[in-house]
Design a protein around this motif. Structure first.
Motif, PDB file in Angstrom:
ATOM      1  N   HIS A 113       0.804  -1.225   0.000  1.00 50.46           N
ATOM      2  CA  HIS A 113       0.000   0.000   0.000  1.00 50.46           C
ATOM      3  C   HIS A 113       0.838   1.275   0.000  1.00 50.46           C
ATOM      4  CE1 HIS A 113      -2.815   3.144   0.803  1.00 50.46           C
ATOM      5  NE2 HIS A 113      -2.285   3.385   1.982  1.00 50.46           N
ATOM      6  N   LEU A 114       1.630   1.504   1.042  1.00 52.00           N
ATOM      7  CA  LEU A 114       2.295   2.801   1.179  1.00 52.00           C
ATOM      8  C   LEU A 114       3.274   3.081   0.040  1.00 52.00           C
ATOM      9  CD1 LEU A 114       2.922   2.910   5.026  1.00 52.00           C
ATOM     10  CD2 LEU A 114       1.235   4.227   3.730  1.00 52.00           C
ATOM     11  N   GLY A 115       4.019   2.074  -0.392  1.00 48.79           N
ATOM     12  CA  GLY A 115       4.930   2.285  -1.516  1.00 48.79           C
ATOM     13  C   GLY A 115       4.195   2.712  -2.765  1.00 48.79           C
ATOM     14  N   HIS A 116       3.076   2.050  -3.059  1.00 48.15           N
ATOM     15  CA  HIS A 116       2.287   2.409  -4.236  1.00 48.15           C
ATOM     16  C   HIS A 116       1.542   3.721  -4.044  1.00 48.15           C
ATOM     17  CE1 HIS A 116       2.467  -1.967  -5.674  1.00 48.15           C
ATOM     18  NE2 HIS A 116       3.012  -1.231  -6.622  1.00 48.15           N
ATOM     19  N   PHE A 117       1.129   4.007  -2.820  1.00 47.68           N
ATOM     20  CA  PHE A 117       0.479   5.290  -2.537  1.00 47.68           C
ATOM     21  C   PHE A 117       1.438   6.444  -2.842  1.00 47.68           C
ATOM     22  CE2 PHE A 117      -0.459   8.897   0.214  1.00 47.68           C
ATOM     23  CZ  PHE A 117      -1.831   9.060   0.059  1.00 47.68           C
ATOM     24  N   ALA A 118       2.668   6.331  -2.333  1.00 43.24           N
ATOM     25  CA  ALA A 118       3.667   7.373  -2.580  1.00 43.24           C
ATOM     26  C   ALA A 118       4.004   7.455  -4.063  1.00 43.24           C
ATOM     27  CB  ALA A 118       4.921   7.098  -1.755  1.00 43.24           C
ATOM     28  N   LEU A 119       4.205   6.317  -4.700  1.00 38.16           N
ATOM     29  CA  LEU A 119       4.533   6.282  -6.122  1.00 38.16           C
ATOM     30  C   LEU A 119       3.459   6.986  -6.944  1.00 38.16           C
ATOM     31  CD1 LEU A 119       6.247   5.095  -8.500  1.00 38.16           C
ATOM     32  CD2 LEU A 119       4.740   3.091  -8.388  1.00 38.16           C
ATOM     33  N   THR A 120       2.211   6.639  -6.687  1.00 37.42           N
ATOM     34  CA  THR A 120       1.111   7.224  -7.456  1.00 37.42           C
ATOM     35  C   THR A 120       1.027   8.720  -7.260  1.00 37.42           C
ATOM     36  OG1 THR A 120      -0.144   5.155  -7.283  1.00 37.42           O
ATOM     37  CG2 THR A 120      -1.379   7.140  -7.845  1.00 37.42           C
ATOM     38  N   ASN A 121       1.079   9.162  -6.024  1.00 36.94           N
ATOM     39  CA  ASN A 121       0.932  10.595  -5.762  1.00 36.94           C
ATOM     40  C   ASN A 121       2.100  11.417  -6.292  1.00 36.94           C
ATOM     41  OD1 ASN A 121      -1.530  11.475  -3.977  1.00 36.94           O
ATOM     42  ND2 ASN A 121      -0.960   9.428  -3.282  1.00 36.94           N
ATOM     43  N   LEU A 122       3.300  10.861  -6.231  1.00 44.00           N
ATOM     44  CA  LEU A 122       4.459  11.586  -6.742  1.00 44.00           C
ATOM     45  C   LEU A 122       4.500  11.621  -8.268  1.00 44.00           C
ATOM     46  CD1 LEU A 122       7.136  10.255  -4.228  1.00 44.00           C
ATOM     47  CD2 LEU A 122       6.281  12.613  -4.387  1.00 44.00           C
ATOM     48  N   LEU A 123       3.820  10.666  -8.915  1.00 41.86           N
ATOM     49  CA  LEU A 123       3.805  10.585 -10.380  1.00 41.86           C
ATOM     50  C   LEU A 123       2.552  11.187 -11.017  1.00 41.86           C
ATOM     51  CD1 LEU A 123       5.052   7.073 -11.614  1.00 41.86           C
ATOM     52  CD2 LEU A 123       6.020   9.322 -12.147  1.00 41.86           C
ATOM     53  N   LEU A 124       1.537  11.450 -10.224  1.00 46.86           N
ATOM     54  CA  LEU A 124       0.208  11.707 -10.765  1.00 46.86           C
ATOM     55  C   LEU A 124       0.154  12.866 -11.746  1.00 46.86           C
ATOM     56  CD1 LEU A 124      -2.523  10.360 -10.565  1.00 46.86           C
ATOM     57  CD2 LEU A 124      -3.100  11.916  -8.687  1.00 46.86           C
ATOM     58  N   ASP A 125       0.985  13.866 -11.562  1.00 46.05           N
ATOM     59  CA  ASP A 125       0.948  15.012 -12.470  1.00 46.05           C
ATOM     60  C   ASP A 125       1.511  14.686 -13.847  1.00 46.05           C
ATOM     61  OD1 ASP A 125       3.591  14.748 -11.663  1.00 46.05           O
ATOM     62  OD2 ASP A 125       3.926  16.904 -11.423  1.00 46.05           O
ATOM     63  N   ARG A 126       2.106  13.485 -13.991  1.00 40.29           N
ATOM     64  CA  ARG A 126       2.643  13.061 -15.292  1.00 40.29           C
ATOM     65  C   ARG A 126       1.882  11.884 -15.901  1.00 40.29           C
ATOM     66  NH1 ARG A 126       8.122  12.681 -12.400  1.00 40.29           N
ATOM     67  NH2 ARG A 126       6.693  13.236 -10.694  1.00 40.29           N
ATOM     68  N   VAL A 127       0.825  11.413 -15.219  1.00 41.07           N
ATOM     69  CA  VAL A 127      -0.017  10.339 -15.743  1.00 41.07           C
ATOM     70  C   VAL A 127      -1.094  10.954 -16.631  1.00 41.07           C
ATOM     71  CG1 VAL A 127      -1.621   8.474 -15.161  1.00 41.07           C
ATOM     72  CG2 VAL A 127       0.383   8.885 -13.722  1.00 41.07           C
ATOM     73  N   THR A 128      -1.244  10.428 -17.850  1.00 46.35           N
ATOM     74  CA  THR A 128      -2.200  11.009 -18.798  1.00 46.35           C
ATOM     75  C   THR A 128      -3.514  10.249 -18.926  1.00 46.35           C
ATOM     76  OG1 THR A 128      -1.370   9.768 -20.711  1.00 46.35           O
ATOM     77  CG2 THR A 128      -0.249  11.841 -20.172  1.00 46.35           C
ATOM     78  N   ASP A 129      -3.522   8.955 -18.554  1.00 49.59           N
ATOM     79  CA  ASP A 129      -4.723   8.150 -18.789  1.00 49.59           C
ATOM     80  C   ASP A 129      -5.291   7.543 -17.521  1.00 49.59           C
ATOM     81  OD1 ASP A 129      -6.736   6.521 -19.744  1.00 49.59           O
ATOM     82  OD2 ASP A 129      -5.437   5.162 -20.839  1.00 49.59           O
ATOM     83  N   ARG A 130      -4.577   6.591 -16.905  1.00 49.78           N
ATOM     84  CA  ARG A 130      -5.175   5.902 -15.761  1.00 49.78           C
ATOM     85  C   ARG A 130      -4.135   5.291 -14.837  1.00 49.78           C
ATOM     86  NH1 ARG A 130      -8.525   1.430 -19.118  1.00 49.78           N
ATOM     87  NH2 ARG A 130      -8.619   3.191 -20.548  1.00 49.78           N
ATOM     88  N   VAL A 131      -4.596   5.019 -13.627  1.00 49.40           N
ATOM     89  CA  VAL A 131      -3.835   4.279 -12.623  1.00 49.40           C
ATOM     90  C   VAL A 131      -4.595   2.991 -12.342  1.00 49.40           C
ATOM     91  CG1 VAL A 131      -2.942   4.240 -10.260  1.00 49.40           C
ATOM     92  CG2 VAL A 131      -2.948   6.397 -11.570  1.00 49.40           C
ATOM     93  N   VAL A 132      -3.906   1.854 -12.455  1.00 51.63           N
ATOM     94  CA  VAL A 132      -4.506   0.557 -12.167  1.00 51.63           C
ATOM     95  C   VAL A 132      -3.836  -0.005 -10.918  1.00 51.63           C
ATOM     96  CG1 VAL A 132      -4.920  -1.782 -12.986  1.00 51.63           C
ATOM     97  CG2 VAL A 132      -4.935   0.129 -14.611  1.00 51.63           C
ATOM     98  N   THR A 133      -4.634  -0.316  -9.915  1.00 48.61           N
ATOM     99  CA  THR A 133      -4.101  -0.866  -8.677  1.00 48.61           C
ATOM    100  C   THR A 133      -4.568  -2.312  -8.528  1.00 48.61           C
ATOM    101  OG1 THR A 133      -4.077   1.313  -7.624  1.00 48.61           O
ATOM    102  CG2 THR A 133      -4.003  -0.605  -6.172  1.00 48.61           C
ATOM    103  N   VAL A 134      -3.617  -3.213  -8.345  1.00 46.22           N
ATOM    104  CA  VAL A 134      -3.943  -4.631  -8.246  1.00 46.22           C
ATOM    105  C   VAL A 134      -4.218  -4.996  -6.788  1.00 46.22           C
ATOM    106  CG1 VAL A 134      -3.168  -6.983  -8.691  1.00 46.22           C
ATOM    107  CG2 VAL A 134      -2.546  -5.148 -10.275  1.00 46.22           C
ATOM    108  N   ALA A 135      -5.446  -5.398  -6.526  1.00 49.70           N
ATOM    109  CA  ALA A 135      -5.873  -5.806  -5.188  1.00 49.70           C
ATOM    110  C   ALA A 135      -5.947  -7.327  -5.131  1.00 49.70           C
ATOM    111  CB  ALA A 135      -7.208  -5.149  -4.848  1.00 49.70           C
ATOM    112  N   SER A 136      -6.849  -7.857  -4.330  1.00 47.83           N
ATOM    113  CA  SER A 136      -6.942  -9.313  -4.161  1.00 47.83           C
ATOM    114  C   SER A 136      -8.275  -9.666  -3.517  1.00 47.83           C
ATOM    115  CB  SER A 136      -5.797  -9.803  -3.260  1.00 47.83           C
ATOM    116  OG  SER A 136      -5.999 -11.137  -2.838  1.00 47.83           O
ATOM    117  N   VAL A 137      -8.750 -10.891  -3.777  1.00 44.29           N
ATOM    118  CA  VAL A 137      -9.935 -11.363  -3.059  1.00 44.29           C
ATOM    119  C   VAL A 137      -9.657 -11.410  -1.560  1.00 44.29           C
ATOM    120  CG1 VAL A 137     -10.916 -12.664  -4.975  1.00 44.29           C
ATOM    121  CG2 VAL A 137      -9.246 -13.770  -3.466  1.00 44.29           C
ATOM    122  N   ALA A 138      -8.380 -11.450  -1.184  1.00 41.59           N
ATOM    123  CA  ALA A 138      -8.001 -11.480   0.231  1.00 41.59           C
ATOM    124  C   ALA A 138      -8.325 -10.168   0.941  1.00 41.59           C
ATOM    125  CB  ALA A 138      -6.520 -11.802   0.379  1.00 41.59           C
ATOM    126  N   HIS A 139      -8.726  -9.142   0.187  1.00 39.04           N
ATOM    127  CA  HIS A 139      -9.110  -7.898   0.863  1.00 39.04           C
ATOM    128  C   HIS A 139     -10.286  -8.150   1.804  1.00 39.04           C
ATOM    129  CE1 HIS A 139     -12.501  -7.471  -2.037  1.00 39.04           C
ATOM    130  NE2 HIS A 139     -13.017  -6.675  -1.123  1.00 39.04           N
TER     131      HIS A 139
END
Length: 286
Positions: A113-139
């Motif tokens: 979670h936290l690694g991807h949270f930071a990655l997404t937020n730090l990159l978001l101004d350069r993303v043009t289409d979408r962010v895909v986050t892989v979860a699990s039925v284990a949620h």
């Protein structure tokens, strides 16, 4: 019933796609399929030697170092990116013994979670289409304990910790879409899960459970190629913003990509907003 396969992948020529954890398993399958569809794929991995072997022979593929368990590595990686069409938050660890990231977070919550949270937020101004986050039925077995997300006060349980991290992934994906929509952004957030797919992820618990899951992979699981389909669908198809996709078969464990159901906890807006604020603080983003 869905019939979508990699044969239905739209042409990705001219698009840049980042896949975290693309050195093996679902990430490697995802990277290969996207590259063959014409995308420039950046394999963002901690194990760059393994990633280079995946990238070998893939036109336009590029390997860059990214350790999601180290926020300094996340920042260094994001500083190297100029523009990206799709960010696929795929990397993860599962059911590990208690250990901590470079920043002191419980490894599963910190990496998944936290690694991807930071990655997404730090990159978001350069993303043009979408962010895909892989979860699990284990949620569904997870519970977000925002007073003790890093298991410093509770007795550690590796599977509940994994469930918490994957619930955090899904909660984050939904909250990200709400915030993007609130800002009028054309970028969308989508979530996906692979069902029960045979990958190396299930062989690193460092316990007798590795043998049990090896048997499960052999007898019950679908292939990594099948397991990657929901991610590929979420990354390239005409999808509903904020939606969650997974296999359409029994209990969502196998099948072709379709809309998936999530737990009530994953859809709790108040908790998602609180998780977001806590994650910002832990990642030093505010």
């Amino acid at each position: 019933m869905s019939t979508w396969t990699t044969a239905d992948l739209p042409d990705q020529t001219g698009r840049t796609i980042i896949v975290t954890g693309a050195n093996s398993g679902l990430g490697a399958v995802t990277a290969r399929a996207l590259s063959r569809a014409g995308a420039r794929v950046i394999l963002a991995c901690r194990d760059t030697a393994k990633a280079e072997r995946v990238a070998d022979g893939l036109p336009g593929a590029e390997v860059r170092a990214l350790d999601l368990a180290d926020l300094n590595s996340v920042r260094a990686f994001t500083d190297s990116i100029e523009r990206v069409d799709v960010l696929i938050n795929n990397a993860g660890v599962m059911a590990l013994p208690l250990r901590r990231t470079a920043d002191g977070f419980e490894m599963q919550f910190g990496t998944n979670h936290l690694g991807h949270f930071a990655l997404t937020n730090l990159l978001l101004d350069r993303v043009t289409d979408r962010v895909v986050t892989v979860a699990s039925v284990a949620h569904r077995i997870g519970r977000l304990d925002l007073a003790d997300p890093n298991w410093e006060q509770r007795r550690y349980d590796r599977w509940l910790a994994y469930g918490q991290s994957k619930l955090a992934n899904l909660s984050f994906a939904h909250e990200l879409q709400r915030r993007l929509a609130g800002e009028g952004s054309a970028v969308i957030s989508v979530a996906a899960h692979p069902g029960y797919a045979a990958t190396e992820l299930m062989s690193h618990t460092e316990s007798i459970q590795d043998a049990v899951m090896w048997l499960g992979n052999r007898v019950f699981a679908q292939s990594a190629e099948e397991g990657a389909l929901p991610t590929l669908f979420a990354a390239t198809a005409a999808v509903e913003p904020g939606a969650y996709y997974g296999p359409d078969g029994f209990l969502g464990l196998r099948g072709k990509p379709a809309r998936a159901s999530s737990s009530g906890a994953a859809r709790d807006r108040a908790v998602a907003a609180e998780l977001w604020e806590l994650s910002e603080k832990l990642c030093g983003l505010i």
